[in-house]
Design a protein around this motif. Structure first.
Motif, PDB file in Angstrom:
ATOM      1  N   VAL A 129     -12.121 -15.501  14.980  1.00 58.49           N
ATOM      2  CA  VAL A 129     -10.694 -15.268  14.743  1.00 58.49           C
ATOM      3  C   VAL A 129     -10.872 -14.006  14.125  1.00 58.49           C
ATOM      4  N   GLU A 130     -11.520 -13.902  12.398  1.00 54.66           N
ATOM      5  CA  GLU A 130     -11.518 -13.308  11.923  1.00 54.66           C
ATOM      6  C   GLU A 130     -12.785 -11.972  12.174  1.00 54.66           C
ATOM      7  N   THR A 133     -12.551 -21.201  16.773  1.00 54.55           N
ATOM      8  CA  THR A 133     -13.464 -21.125  15.003  1.00 54.55           C
ATOM      9  C   THR A 133     -12.804 -19.978  14.162  1.00 54.55           C
ATOM     10  N   ARG A 134     -12.473 -20.398  12.957  1.00 54.25           N
ATOM     11  CA  ARG A 134     -11.114 -19.091  11.605  1.00 54.25           C
ATOM     12  C   ARG A 134     -13.105 -17.734  12.315  1.00 54.25           C
ATOM     13  N   ALA A 135     -14.085 -18.848  11.931  1.00 56.13           N
ATOM     14  CA  ALA A 135     -14.956 -17.155  12.199  1.00 56.13           C
ATOM     15  C   ALA A 135     -14.666 -15.923  13.146  1.00 56.13           C
ATOM     16  N   ASP A 161      -7.007 -23.936   9.610  1.00 58.06           N
ATOM     17  CA  ASP A 161      -7.344 -23.170   9.116  1.00 58.06           C
ATOM     18  C   ASP A 161      -6.864 -21.458   9.505  1.00 58.06           C
ATOM     19  N   VAL A 162      -7.015 -21.141  10.762  1.00 56.04           N
ATOM     20  CA  VAL A 162      -6.762 -19.830  11.132  1.00 56.04           C
ATOM     21  C   VAL A 162      -5.105 -19.694  11.065  1.00 56.04           C
ATOM     22  N   GLU A 170      -4.083 -19.356   7.920  1.00 56.80           N
ATOM     23  CA  GLU A 170      -4.174 -18.634   7.172  1.00 56.80           C
ATOM     24  C   GLU A 170      -4.828 -17.177   7.085  1.00 56.80           C
ATOM     25  N   LEU A 171      -5.106 -16.439   7.859  1.00 51.12           N
ATOM     26  CA  LEU A 171      -5.284 -15.756   8.018  1.00 51.12           C
ATOM     27  C   LEU A 171      -4.620 -14.419   7.917  1.00 51.12           C
ATOM     28  N   ILE A 219      -7.424 -24.473  18.713  1.00 51.01           N
ATOM     29  CA  ILE A 219      -8.295 -23.872  17.517  1.00 51.01           C
ATOM     30  C   ILE A 219      -8.130 -24.506  15.896  1.00 51.01           C
ATOM     31  N   GLU A 220      -9.089 -23.829  15.213  1.00 54.15           N
ATOM     32  CA  GLU A 220      -8.734 -25.013  13.904  1.00 54.15           C
ATOM     33  C   GLU A 220      -7.588 -24.272  13.010  1.00 54.15           C
TER      34      GLU A 220
END
Length: 427
Positions: free
Chosen positions: A260-261, A256-258, A286-287, A289-290, A283-284
């Motif tokens: 990876v953040e 998830t994005r969380a 929007d990852v 975009e990080l 993998i989501e």
């Protein structure tokens, strides 16, 4: 029975749509049984991979549109939603398409070998679901033979190219020296194993394998000097990875994005390269975009793959020629199924004559005739009955100068062969 191939692939549909119509391996058997229960559907096979979903269906005449409607309905899609993305091949073209798919000529990576194994798996699944009849079963057997011949007679597989190899190649372009990189592999299927093999050859600094079953992860990691973790522990190790390659059969994203953040905070802006080659995606989206995260999906690999296509173009031309020949041979067999066989009719007529004459010969014996008389009657009468119509047709052909029929009769009865069984030839 019309044969059609209906589907969408990496060339006709985006990954977001392909993942909506993908068939889970565990549910594909039930899907096949549902498909062949549709009115007019005689037999079927489903081929579902990360790059394509295809239905190969034998239908009754007039039922050719049933599979399209069923596909929309099975995946709970709005009627017509798939229409602009679907392709359909009929009869000869359907056979040619199956041959091209199995030989890798229709793959994102031209000539890649994994697709043949996936076709074989689809065949076994269809056999298990009892959704095949003789025509398509024969087609699949012919397909495997064609794929083997293409591999043997052309250089279509001369260069080591696969989706896994392409992912590693792209990672190598981002991280010039893989010897300094830690790689996290998510999954334990064929694609991930191929990636692990390529990474081991490149001497990657560290390989971590994450899988839902720790024992499977340990087995794969052990073969390539890697370290195994359970999928549940993924978030604890994600920050270690410079490169992430993921390919599982999960129905929902597992990175998830969380996650990876949090990993990027621990990495302190050190970049992370991620390749998601699963459909549905692991993998989501929007990852990507990080900051400092470089996420590539399976469709993004195409630019790298194009470089390898050129090296296989000549071999592909040779493979197409083999396929064209084999399409003609299979279709000739298929058409023969619908043609009345004169050999069967001839045998039935002969058996009727035999029974009639045998009955009369037995009557002669019952009325006191000698066995010699009965046998002579049987032999002469049966010979005359069997040869009457052919003899009449040949006399007519001789009078009309029909040499084709006369020569055909010679071949049929073996009259154009010498005493040793060799065909005679004119001087």
């Amino acid at each position: 029975m019309p044969l059609i191939a209906l589907g969408l692939n990496h060339l006709t549909a985006p990954v977001s749509l392909r993942e909506q119509v993908a068939f889970d391996a565990d549910a594909a058997g039930d899907a096949l049984r549902a498909l062949v229960s549709e009115p007019g559907v005689e037999e079927a096979m489903i081929l579902s991979t990360c790059n394509r979903t295809e239905l190969y269906v034998g239908t009754a005449a007039g039922a050719e549109d049933i599979p399209r409607a069923w596909l929309n309905r099975h995946h709970h899609l709005t009627p017509g939603k798939l229409d602009e993305f679907l392709y359909r091949h009929d009869e000869d073209d359907a056979v040619r398409h199956m041959f091209r798919v199995a030989t890798g000529l229709d793959s994102m990576v031209l000539g890649e070998p994994q697709i043949l194994g996936q076709v074989k798996d689809a065949y076994q699944l269809a056999r298990g679901a009892q959704s095949l009849k003789a025509p398509m079963d024969r087609l699949l057997q012919h397909t495997f033979a064609v794929a083997k011949r293409v591999r043997t007679d052309t250089r279509i597989g001369a260069h080591t190219v696969s989706v896994a190899f392409t992912a590693v190649r792209l990672a190598e372009q981002v991280f010039t020296d893989l010897k300094q990189a830690c790689v996290l592999l998510i999954g334990a299927g064929d694609t991930i194993e191929l990636a692990a093999r390529h990474l081991a050859e490149k001497q990657a600094r560290r390989i971590i394998v994450a899988n839902r079953t720790p024992e499977t992860a340990q087995e794969l990691a052990g073969r390539y000097g890697g370290y195994a973790i359970a999928l549940a522990d993924l978030s604890q190790h994600l920050a270690e990875a410079d490169i992430v390659i993921s390919s599982t059969a999960a129905r929902q994203p597992i990175v998830t994005r969380a996650m990876v953040e949090q990993a990027m905070l621990a990495r302190k802006r050190r970049p992370m390269f991620m390749v998601d080659i699963a459909v549905p995606r692991d993998i989501e989206a929007d990852v990507g975009e990080l900051p400092d995260v470089y996420l590539y999906g399976i469709d993004d690999l195409r630019q790298v793959i194009d470089e390898n296509i050129r090296s296989r173009a000549a071999a592909a031309h040779d493979a197409e020629a083999i396929i064209d020949l084999q399409v003609d041979r299979y279709m000739a067999w298929r058409r023969a199924l619908t043609v009345r066989n004169p050999a069967l009719d001839m045998r039935q007529h002969a058996e009727v004559y035999r029974d009639e004459v045998l009955l009369k010969a037995r009557g002669m014996l019952a009325h006191g005739k000698s066995p010699e008389e009965a046998l002579a009657f049987l032999a002469n009468t049966l010979t005359n009955k069997l040869l009457h119509h052919p003899s009449a047709r040949l006399r007519e052909a001789a009078l009309n100068g029909d040499l084709d029929l006369l020569h055909a009769a010679g071949r049929l009865y073996g009259l154009d062969e010498d005493e040793d069984g060799r065909a005679t030839r004119g001087e």
